[in-house]
Write an enzyme that holds these catalytic residues in place. Structure first.
Site, PDB file in Angstrom:
ATOM      1  N   GLU A 154       0.791  -1.184  -0.180  1.00 43.89           N
ATOM      2  CA  GLU A 154      -0.042   0.007  -0.101  1.00 43.89           C
ATOM      3  C   GLU A 154       0.801   1.223  -0.111  1.00 43.89           C
ATOM      4  O   GLU A 154       0.945   1.882   1.071  1.00 43.89           O
ATOM      5  CB  GLU A 154      -0.856  -0.084   1.275  1.00 43.89           C
ATOM      6  CG  GLU A 154      -2.140   0.479   1.229  1.00 43.89           C
ATOM      7  CD  GLU A 154      -3.034   0.352   2.422  1.00 43.89           C
ATOM      8  OE1 GLU A 154      -2.994  -0.482   3.117  1.00 43.89           O
ATOM      9  OE2 GLU A 154      -3.948   1.279   2.481  1.00 43.89           O
TER      10      GLU A 154
HETATM   11  N1  LIG Z   1      -4.007 -16.938   5.538  1.00 41.66           N
HETATM   12  C1  LIG Z   1      -5.071 -16.248   5.462  1.00 41.66           C
HETATM   13  N2  LIG Z   1      -6.301 -17.025   5.367  1.00 41.66           N
HETATM   14  C2  LIG Z   1      -7.463 -16.579   5.643  1.00 41.66           C
HETATM   15  N3  LIG Z   1      -7.872 -14.988   5.777  1.00 41.66           N
HETATM   16  C3  LIG Z   1      -6.492 -14.363   6.016  1.00 41.66           C
HETATM   17  C4  LIG Z   1      -5.167 -14.743   5.605  1.00 41.66           C
HETATM   18  N4  LIG Z   1      -4.418 -13.720   5.997  1.00 41.66           N
HETATM   19  C5  LIG Z   1      -5.021 -12.789   6.057  1.00 41.66           C
HETATM   20  N5  LIG Z   1      -6.286 -13.054   6.241  1.00 41.66           N
HETATM   21  C6  LIG Z   1      -7.512 -11.942   6.164  1.00 41.66           C
HETATM   22  O1  LIG Z   1      -7.661 -10.967   5.213  1.00 41.66           O
HETATM   23  C7  LIG Z   1      -8.405  -9.874   6.033  1.00 41.66           C
HETATM   24  C8  LIG Z   1      -7.445  -8.582   6.046  1.00 41.66           C
HETATM   25  O2  LIG Z   1      -7.544  -8.169   4.612  1.00 41.66           O
HETATM   26  P1  LIG Z   1      -6.571  -6.843   4.148  1.00 41.66           P
HETATM   27  O3  LIG Z   1      -5.241  -7.594   4.223  1.00 41.66           O
HETATM   28  O4  LIG Z   1      -7.037  -6.415   2.843  1.00 41.66           O
HETATM   29  O5  LIG Z   1      -6.690  -5.949   5.227  1.00 41.66           O
HETATM   30  S1  LIG Z   1      -5.954  -4.455   5.053  1.00 41.66           S
HETATM   31  O6  LIG Z   1      -6.979  -3.443   5.236  1.00 41.66           O
HETATM   32  O7  LIG Z   1      -4.939  -4.304   4.145  1.00 41.66           O
HETATM   33  O8  LIG Z   1      -5.139  -4.474   6.401  1.00 41.66           O
HETATM   34  C9  LIG Z   1      -8.413 -10.428   7.385  1.00 41.66           C
HETATM   35  O9  LIG Z   1      -9.864 -10.923   7.548  1.00 41.66           O
HETATM   36  P2  LIG Z   1     -10.445 -11.317   8.938  1.00 41.66           P
HETATM   37  O10 LIG Z   1     -10.046 -12.581   9.307  1.00 41.66           O
HETATM   38  O11 LIG Z   1     -12.109 -11.101   8.597  1.00 41.66           O
HETATM   39  O12 LIG Z   1     -10.201 -10.276  10.034  1.00 41.66           O
HETATM   40  C10 LIG Z   1      -7.399 -11.415   7.631  1.00 41.66           C
HETATM   41  O13 LIG Z   1      -7.506 -12.463   8.730  1.00 41.66           O
HETATM   42  O1  LIG Z   2      -0.765  -5.561   6.678  1.00 39.41           O
HETATM   43  C1  LIG Z   2      -2.046  -5.265   6.502  1.00 39.41           C
HETATM   44  C2  LIG Z   2      -1.716  -3.808   5.849  1.00 39.41           C
HETATM   45  O2  LIG Z   2      -1.071  -2.925   6.790  1.00 39.41           O
HETATM   46  C3  LIG Z   2      -0.894  -1.707   6.565  1.00 39.41           C
HETATM   47  O3  LIG Z   2      -1.864  -0.875   6.218  1.00 39.41           O
HETATM   48  C4  LIG Z   2      -2.976  -1.023   7.137  1.00 39.41           C
HETATM   49  O4  LIG Z   2      -2.436  -0.208   8.120  1.00 39.41           O
HETATM   50  C5  LIG Z   2      -2.564   1.436   8.154  1.00 39.41           C
HETATM   51  C6  LIG Z   2      -2.083   2.147   9.212  1.00 39.41           C
HETATM   52  O5  LIG Z   2      -0.832   1.910   9.685  1.00 39.41           O
HETATM   53  C7  LIG Z   2      -4.071   1.745   7.661  1.00 39.41           C
HETATM   54  O6  LIG Z   2      -4.167   3.089   7.283  1.00 39.41           O
HETATM   55  C8  LIG Z   2      -4.533   0.961   6.372  1.00 39.41           C
HETATM   56  O7  LIG Z   2      -5.708   1.632   5.957  1.00 39.41           O
HETATM   57  C9  LIG Z   2      -4.260  -0.276   6.827  1.00 39.41           C
HETATM   58  O8  LIG Z   2      -4.615  -1.005   5.539  1.00 39.41           O
HETATM   59  C10 LIG Z   2      -0.050  -1.554   5.301  1.00 39.41           C
HETATM   60  O9  LIG Z   2       0.226  -0.035   4.817  1.00 39.41           O
HETATM   61  C11 LIG Z   2      -0.583  -2.234   4.085  1.00 39.41           C
HETATM   62  O10 LIG Z   2       0.228  -2.494   3.171  1.00 39.41           O
HETATM   63  C12 LIG Z   2      -0.704  -3.809   4.636  1.00 39.41           C
HETATM   64  O11 LIG Z   2      -1.627  -4.406   3.639  1.00 39.41           O
END
Ligand SMILES: Nc1ncnc2c1ncn2[C@@H]1O[C@H](COP(=O)(O)OS(=O)(=O)O)[C@@H](OP(=O)(O)O)[C@H]1O
Ligand SMILES: OC[C@H]1O[C@H](O[C@H]2O[C@H](CO)[C@@H](O)[C@H](O)[C@H]2O)[C@H](O)[C@@H](O)[C@@H]1O
Length: 284
Positions: free
Chosen positions: A28
């Site tokens: 990101e």
């Molecule tokens: N290995 C594996 N298996 C199943 N699910 C997984 C896995 N790794 C990440 N996740 C799930 O992905 C969700 C996070 O989504 P993002 O990576 O798009 O979130 S972020 O906004 O970028 O932080 C978040 O969903 P939730 O489980 O509903 O919280 C993570 O748990």
């Molecule tokens: O590992 C999950 C994600 O973690 C970061 O992004 C997230 O954290 C930010 C806060 O530090 C938040 O602003 C953002 O909305 C979240 O998605 C990281 O930057 C991502 O690359 C990564 O997917």
């Protein structure tokens, strides 16, 4: 360019692609608001809420450690400072250099919530000056071939996941991580989850409109399918983006674990119960 909404499984997809060694190093990279130059703060996720219960939540002193300055102080570095650059063009150069694999493939991930800010910042730079929003990604990313759109079928579970992450500020969990906070201090809020679900649905619809309007045909990835068939999905994305893989695609086992647990399921159940009652004309 991976087009996402928060908690759609986008990091799992990015890691899978990165692990192939031939699909760029998507992260990101551009998560900054034009107004502040910083990533979103928890309160930003609730802007434009039409629900008075959300306004009350935002003002709740008991929630200050979640939405307040403690979480993201006003003097935290801007995203450009984090990257050590002063102009958007420099940020682009740095990101492209870091996120390109030796075969020349670049990868990044952008959420709809700040895509508009990205487009506006890019249009103010020389690279995309005068470009229409449809033309901006192609103007700033070299040889952009196809967008990849990741979404989650179950946007209630997605909103629950986001509401939890906003409280814990834990955005990922790797297999060897200490799970940390497991729910003791977490607060359920129908209003917050409902607001986040509406925004997620709205942002997915906005991505779709953008693709349609710009004549783009994205490679689609659905989180639930990615989890069911991780390897197959990564191989398909590499293939559909058109990345040559003469020796086949190597897919590494994910380091990340699913974060949701019994508490998430309990919140999904409570949310559905209240929503059912509200639709039937009852009280929250
Ligand atoms: N290995 C594996 N298996 C199943 N699910 C997984 C896995 N790794 C990440 N996740 C799930 O992905 C969700 C996070 O989504 P993002 O990576 O798009 O979130 S972020 O906004 O970028 O932080 C978040 O969903 P939730 O489980 O509903 O919280 C993570 O748990
Ligand atoms: O590992 C999950 C994600 O973690 C970061 O992004 C997230 O954290 C930010 C806060 O530090 C938040 O602003 C953002 O909305 C979240 O998605 C990281 O930057 C991502 O690359 C990564 O997917």
């Amino acid at each position: 360019m991976i087009c996402a909404t928060p908690r759609s499984g986008s990091t799992l997809l990015c890691e899978g692609l990165r692990g192939t060694g031939i699909a760029g190093r998507p992260e990101e990279h551009f998560q900054m608001l034009q107004e502040t130059g910083r990533p979103r703060r928890p309160g930003d996720y609730f802007q434009r809420s039409n629900d008075p219960d959300v306004w009350v939540l935002l003002d709740d002193p008991g929630f200050r450690d979640v939405f307040g300055e403690e979480r993201r102080p006003a003097n935290e570095p801007t995203w450009m400072e984090v990257w050590g650059v002063s102009r958007f063009e420099e940020l682009l150069d740095r990101v492209v250099a870091e996120a390109t694999t030796p075969n020349g493939v670049f990868g990044t991930k952008i959420m709809w919530a700040y895509f508009r800010d990205f487009v506006r910042l890019a249009r103010r730079s020389r690279r995309a000056h005068g470009a229409s929003p449809c033309e901006v990604p192609g103007a700033v990313f070299p040889n952009l071939r196809r967008y990849v759109w990741i979404r989650r079928r179950d946007t209630v579970r997605q909103a629950v996941s986001l509401w939890r992450a906003l409280q814990t500020w834990r955005w990922r969990q790797d297999a060897d991580d200490d799970p940390g906070e497991r729910g003791e201090r977490l607060r359920f809020s129908f209003a917050a989850i409902d607001h986040l679900r509406l925004r997620i649905d709205e942002h997915n619809a906005a991505w779709q409109r953008f693709f349609r309007r710009c004549g783009a045909d994205p490679v689609e990835v659905v989180y639930e399918d990615l989890v069911r068939d991780y390897e197959g999905t990564i191989v398909r994305v590499v293939d559909e983006v058109g990345i040559p893989a003469p020796e086949g695609v190597r897919v590494l086992r994910p380091r990340m674990k699913r974060q949701s647990d019994g508490l998430s399921e309990e919140w999904v159940r409570r949310y559905a119960e209240i929503r059912g009652a509200v639709s039937a004309g009852g009280e929250r």
